[in-house]
Design an enzyme around this catalytic site. Structure first.
Site, PDB file in Angstrom:
ATOM      1  N   CYS A  56       0.836  -1.391   0.021  1.00 35.09           N
ATOM      2  CA  CYS A  56      -0.094   0.172   0.037  1.00 35.09           C
ATOM      3  C   CYS A  56       0.846   1.329  -0.214  1.00 35.09           C
ATOM      4  O   CYS A  56       1.772   1.484   0.935  1.00 35.09           O
ATOM      5  CB  CYS A  56      -0.962  -0.050   1.216  1.00 35.09           C
ATOM      6  N   CYS A  59       0.345   3.452   3.131  1.00 37.13           N
ATOM      7  CA  CYS A  59       0.926   2.970   4.218  1.00 37.13           C
ATOM      8  C   CYS A  59       2.327   3.312   4.169  1.00 37.13           C
ATOM      9  O   CYS A  59       3.159   3.412   5.435  1.00 37.13           O
ATOM     10  CB  CYS A  59       0.762   1.120   4.281  1.00 37.13           C
TER      11      CYS A  59
END
Length: 132
Positions: A56, A59
């Protein structure tokens, strides 16, 4: 019921802020399918948990912010900072209804009391902005 959840949320935020003031060092605790349920059910302990996956972009953009936040919160008996890798802990992420990354939730005595979207945390540039 809504008032109770709001009251718990305010309690958790107060604990976070108080803990931030008195704390000095820490760790982020990795939660797995074997540990998640027992940990978030701990009596009188709030868990602020990041749910993420390694691929991600959002993230990754957090960088060390979550770890820095964990360090600030160390020593606080009332709150723990955790993370779940949803790529390896799919049963946990399904159980708590995670559909986007990163997702941040606060649990108290086994119940979810607050949820934060990625923008609320990802746009933070320092630990102080998470607790405000």
């Amino acid at each position: 019921m809504k008032a109770l959840i709001h009251h718990r949320f305010l309690l958790i935020v107060s604990i976070i802020i108080f803990s931030f003031v008195i704390s000095a060092r820490s760790e982020v605790i990795t939660l797995t399918p074997d540990t998640f349920s027992d940990k978030v059910k701990e009596k009188d302990t709030a868990w602020f948990v990041k749910f993420c996956v390694p691929w991600c972009k959002h993230c990754k953009n957090l960088g060390s912010l979550w770890e820095d936040f964990g360090k600030v919160m160390e020593g606080a008996d009332e709150i723990e900072i955790g993370e779940v890798d949803c790529s390896t802990s799919k049963p946990v992420c399904s159980k708590v209804d995670i559909h986007s990354y990163p997702t941040f939730k606060i649990f108290y005595q086994g119940e979810e009391v607050a949820k934060y979207n990625a923008n609320m945390i990802s746009n933070s540039r320092n630990v102080n902005s998470i607790t405000s």
